[in-house]
Design a protein around this motif. Structure first.
Motif, PDB file in Angstrom:
ATOM      1  N   ALA A 185       0.798  -1.210   0.026  1.00 43.01           N
ATOM      2  CA  ALA A 185      -0.020  -0.105   0.172  1.00 43.01           C
ATOM      3  C   ALA A 185       0.756   1.240   0.048  1.00 43.01           C
ATOM      4  N   ALA A 186       2.042   1.216   0.772  1.00 44.74           N
ATOM      5  CA  ALA A 186       2.752   2.413   0.782  1.00 44.74           C
ATOM      6  C   ALA A 186       3.389   2.489  -0.555  1.00 44.74           C
ATOM      7  N   ARG A 187       3.824   1.607  -1.193  1.00 40.53           N
ATOM      8  CA  ARG A 187       4.649   1.615  -2.459  1.00 40.53           C
ATOM      9  C   ARG A 187       3.563   1.995  -3.512  1.00 40.53           C
ATOM     10  N   GLU A 188       2.346   1.669  -3.430  1.00 40.05           N
ATOM     11  CA  GLU A 188       1.380   1.960  -4.368  1.00 40.05           C
ATOM     12  C   GLU A 188       1.015   3.575  -4.249  1.00 40.05           C
ATOM     13  N   LEU A 189       1.271   4.026  -3.073  1.00 42.23           N
ATOM     14  CA  LEU A 189       0.891   5.397  -3.044  1.00 42.23           C
ATOM     15  C   LEU A 189       2.114   6.152  -3.410  1.00 42.23           C
ATOM     16  N   ALA A 190       3.448   5.748  -3.384  1.00 41.42           N
ATOM     17  CA  ALA A 190       4.561   6.214  -3.477  1.00 41.42           C
ATOM     18  C   ALA A 190       4.764   6.108  -5.087  1.00 41.42           C
ATOM     19  N   GLY A 191       4.159   5.052  -5.787  1.00 35.95           N
ATOM     20  CA  GLY A 191       4.296   5.133  -7.172  1.00 35.95           C
ATOM     21  C   GLY A 191       3.440   6.026  -7.988  1.00 35.95           C
ATOM     22  N   GLU A 192       2.337   6.189  -7.417  1.00 36.74           N
ATOM     23  CA  GLU A 192       1.572   7.384  -7.872  1.00 36.74           C
ATOM     24  C   GLU A 192       2.060   8.722  -7.774  1.00 36.74           C
ATOM     25  N   ILE A 193       2.785   8.906  -6.635  1.00 39.89           N
ATOM     26  CA  ILE A 193       3.768  10.108  -6.715  1.00 39.89           C
ATOM     27  C   ILE A 193       4.793  10.328  -7.535  1.00 39.89           C
ATOM     28  N   ALA A 194       5.506   9.293  -7.728  1.00 37.40           N
ATOM     29  CA  ALA A 194       6.751   9.025  -8.569  1.00 37.40           C
ATOM     30  C   ALA A 194       6.401   8.999  -9.970  1.00 37.40           C
ATOM     31  N   ALA A 195       5.108   8.989 -10.327  1.00 35.36           N
ATOM     32  CA  ALA A 195       4.732   8.864 -11.710  1.00 35.36           C
ATOM     33  C   ALA A 195       4.835  10.407 -12.105  1.00 35.36           C
ATOM     34  N   LYS A 196       4.812  11.379 -11.322  1.00 35.36           N
ATOM     35  CA  LYS A 196       4.756  12.773 -11.735  1.00 35.36           C
ATOM     36  C   LYS A 196       6.332  13.330 -12.310  1.00 35.36           C
ATOM     37  N   ASP A 197       6.360  14.206 -12.798  1.00 32.00           N
ATOM     38  CA  ASP A 197       7.501  14.760 -13.396  1.00 32.00           C
ATOM     39  C   ASP A 197       8.666  15.045 -12.198  1.00 32.00           C
ATOM     40  N   GLY A 198       9.834  14.605 -12.240  1.00 31.66           N
ATOM     41  CA  GLY A 198      10.786  14.662 -11.111  1.00 31.66           C
ATOM     42  C   GLY A 198      11.062  16.275 -10.657  1.00 31.66           C
TER      43      GLY A 198
END
Length: 265
Positions: A185-198
């Motif tokens: 669940a934590a990595r799922e949320l992190a993945g959604e954030i990490a999909a944004k432009d750095g």
């Protein structure tokens, strides 16, 4: 044992704390954690950091045994500065930090979670500040970011804990999941954030910090002054010597009592 970093997915760094038996961090552990979070956030390939912990609990605060066996105030000063650096590293991390919390999150754990950008917790997670029962003060600054003002004060004065579900109802925990699903669940949320432009996500983190109504660094540092005063007056030692004992003040109400005993053993 210690602090480690891995990159399980593109754009995500996971910083894991592992100090058995209860993740009560020694002075150097706080500095190591600060360094790991800062390094992960500075990596241009990373767009989100997950702060996690091994074992049955997320964090039990400072290592009280280290403080009790160290003469003078060196351990106290080290813990104060180390906690300050670790909490600030989470807050100032160049990219968002998602805290993945299981079991107990106490004392310094509240400082970490309160400064995180998002919190995912297991359904057995509990949060609290048993500082008054440990002869210390501090991290009310960070608890106030998790619960409303009057509840913060009540929890602080009584050393009681709240559950992850209660924090979710206050809006400070994003999701509550069974423990076995926490990492996902934590990595799922992190993945959604990490999909944004750095670059854009870094600008967003800086912008949000810039409009924060409370300067968490200055506020926490102010609290730490009272912790040192309590130690200089001898009050802290008197209270700390009863910490976790059957005759001492009991903050534990279940999980906390066993955690306290393990810290002393």
């Amino acid at each position: 044992m210690g602090v480690s970093t891995c990159t399980p997915e593109e754009g995500i760094a996971v910083v894991t704390v592992d100090f058995p038996p209860v993740n009560a961090l020694p002075v150097q552990g706080w500095y190591d954690l600060a360094a790991a979070v800062r390094a992960a956030g500075a990596d241009p390939k990373v767009r989100c950091v997950v702060l996690a912990a091994a074992g049955r609990g997320f964090n039990a605060g400072v290592d009280i045994k280290e403080m009790q066996r160290t003469p003078g105030h060196d351990a106290l000063l080290g813990a104060n500065r180390g906690c300050y650096e670790a909490f600030a590293a989470v807050y100032d991390c160049e990219v968002p930090v998602v805290a993945a919390v299981q079991g107990f999150c106490l004392g310094g754990g509240i400082g970490l979670v309160g400064n995180a950008d998002a919190v995912v917790a297991s359904d057995d997670a509990t949060f609290g500040l048993p500082e008054l029962d440990r002869g210390a003060l501090g991290a009310a600054t960070h608890l106030a970011r998790l619960v409303p003002q009057h509840l913060m004060r009540t929890l602080y004065y009584t050393s009681r804990t709240v559950t992850a579900e209660e924090l979710r109802q206050h809006g400070s925990v994003w999701r509550v999941v069974p423990r076995e699903q926490l990492n996902h669940a934590a990595r799922e949320l992190a993945g959604e954030i990490a999909a944004k432009d750095g670059t854009l996500i870094r600008l967003a983190k800086a912008a949000i910090n810039g409009i924060d109504p409370v300067d968490v660094r200055r506020s926490y540092r102010f609290e730490q002054g009272f912790t040192f005063e309590a130690n200089l007056s001898g009050i802290a030692d008197r209270v700390r010597d009863t910490f976790g004992s059957d005759t001492g003040t009991s903050t534990a109400r279940g999980t906390e009592s066993s955690t306290a005993r393990e810290q002393r053993s």
